[in-house]
Scaffold this motif. Structure first.
Motif: not given
Length: 520
Positions: A115, A117, A119, A261, A265, A268, A304, A327, A373
């Motif tokens: 992914s 992503v 944050t 987030v 994105v 995802k 977000t 993560t 990613g």
């Protein structure tokens, strides 16, 4: 001396005859190797390759099926062979030039796209692991064992001791009913027991009164779970009413992390996705958990969404307010085509990847990209697993291709749809010759084609020439381009005779007759 001169003349005649015989033999053999003139022309320059077509390098879009002089420039048409640069939209680069350009390649692989992503968020109490301790009856706090908020407690630990006056009368009534003798005392005992329950006594406290036969006006309140006292509403010596909140205990076996987030994105991140959390306060520690929910609200200030992550917290190391880096790992298990992100050229309207082929050839391919990613980009359309692509030097390869006259390769590699209607161009001139399929006209400048005055042949109209058009007539005509690069007359009609234009009026150009090879 005279005889010597005669012998020398005879020798010269013999040598000349032998040379002529050898010449005729060579011509005969050449004619056998090349039966007709057209075949000899197609094998250009003795290369042994048959040209696909001829074109003017300055106008590469126009193709001709025969050699000759270019109708656009004062030069001969250039043959294009199979496998030449630009024939299939590719460009050939020598290994030495590849090394100078720093060309690196990679293989298209199939795998799972992470992914990617990452944050941040803050640790908070798990609101599903909260217990409230309340007073079940009116009373007084005689002793308090937990005196400050955020004190840790264990399950079963004493929290406070209350004196409850209302319990004294209910317990004495119960004990009196038990001491009575008679056949109907059982109902009185049950009624007294029920009044103790209504006073707020638990079954354990009632059994204690039954077993001891004594009044117990005090109660010790214990912690129902382990955790910390998040809120403390009791103080020693205070009076409490029934239902008053004394303690709020939060468990720490699991905690929440409210991760921010970005909305671009957020698609995802899905509930159930596995996550890993790291905190600067606990270097080297990795906490695993999963996404519990994605809250349906976007912050207007930060754009977000809140992802509520539930983490296991062994040892209670994570505490509320602590900063954490999250993560996310996608739960989708389908394999996709992956290429390094640096291999994709983003033009704004298209995504292009340079495909490396055998023989030093490079060809651009339009691709449809998906997610990205960890330096990998998903390719949804345009490539297949195992193909070799270029990682570095793509832009220099594109420049090299443009210098070789293949810029159209990069713009129209995968163009689709029907071709647009060919435009018409108008001109006037004099009919010089009429053949079966071709009309030669000496015409003036044609502005729409940026042509000067010249004499050239045009394909005759499909329906043939009108009867009132003959050699020497001045005509007005409309032409359109054909797929083979020639032009076809769409309409033609005679016009009134006009004075012959001077060389100055013709732009100072005296054009020779058109080359038959380029127009036939």
């Amino acid at each position: 001396m005279k005889n010597k001169n005669i012998l020398a003349a005879i020798a010269a005649i013999v040598i000349a005859a032998g040379g002529y015989g050898a010449y005729r033999l060579g011509v005969h053999q050449a004619m056998q190797a090349s039966p007709d003139h057209d075949d000899a022309v197609t094998v250009a320059g003795g290369t042994g390759k048959k040209p696909l077509y001829w074109h003017d390098p300055m106008v590469p879009g126009q193709k001709f099926d025969k050699p000759g002089k270019s109708p656009f420039m004062d030069m001969q048409l250039v043959p294009v062979y199979a496998g030449a640069d630009g024939d299939d939209g590719s460009v050939t680069i020598s290994p030495r030039v590849q090394q100078n350009l720093g060309v690196r390649t990679a293989i298209v692989t199939a795998g799972r796209l992470p992914s990617g992503v990452v944050t941040v968020g803050s640790v908070a109490y798990n609101e599903r692991d909260v217990v409230l301790v309340q007073a079940r009856s009116n009373g007084f706090i005689e002793r308090l064992y937990v005196r400050a908020a955020l004190d840790p407690v264990k399950q079963g630990q004493a929290l406070a001791e209350l004196y409850v006056p209302d319990w004294i009368a209910a317990q004495e009534e119960y004990l009196a009913a038990r001491r009575m003798q008679g056949g109907d005392t059982a109902s009185l005992v049950d009624g007294a027991r029920q009044r103790m329950r209504l006073a707020g006594m638990t079954d354990g406290q009632i059994r204690l009164v039954e077993s001891s036969g004594k009044v117990h006006p005090r109660i010790t309140i214990s912690a129902p779970v382990s955790g910390v006292v998040a809120e403390l509403g009791a103080r020693e010596g205070m009076t409490v009413a029934s239902g008053a909140q004394l303690f709020r205990i939060n468990g720490l076996s699991t905690v929440w992390v409210n991760a921010d987030v970005p909305e671009n994105v957020a698609a995802k991140v899905r509930p159930g996705d596995a996550v890993e959390a790291r905190s600067p306060a606990l270097p080297g520690s990795v906490f695993k958990g999963k996404v519990g929910a994605v809250l349906p609200e976007v912050s207007a200030a930060t754009r977000t969404l809140k992802a509520r992550v539930e983490l296991a917290n062994p040892g209670g190391q994570l505490v509320p307010g602590m900063f954490a880096t999250i993560t996310f790992a996608s739960s989708r298990n389908a394999d996709v085509l992956l290429v390094p992100s640096e291999a994709v050229i983003q033009t704004g309207t298209r995504s292009v990847v340079i495909l490396a082929q055998d023989g030093g050839k490079f060809q651009p391919v339009d691709v449809e990209v998906g997610g990205e990613g960890n330096g990998q980009t998903e390719i949804r359309k345009g490539l297949s697993a195992g193909q070799k692509i270029v990682l570095s030097g793509q832009f220099l390869l594109d420049s090299e291709a443009s210098l070789r006259g293949t810029t159209s390769r990069m713009d129209d590699t995968q163009s689709s749809g029907s071709a647009p209607q060919a435009p018409l161009h108008h001109g006037q001139g004099k009919v010089e010759r009429i053949d079966k399929d071709e009309v030669t006209i000496s015409h003036g400048p044609i502005a729409t084609l940026k042509w000067g005055a010249m004499t050239m042949g045009f394909k005759a109209p499909p329906a043939g020439l009108p009867r009132n058009v003959s050699v020497g007539d001045r005509v007005s005509f409309d032409i359109k381009p054909r797929q083979d690069g020639t032009f076809e007359i769409v309409a033609i009609s005679p016009v009134a005779e006009a004075p012959v234009a001077s060389d100055k009026a013709m732009g100072g150009m005296k054009m020779p007759p058109a080359s038959t090879g380029a127009t036939k």
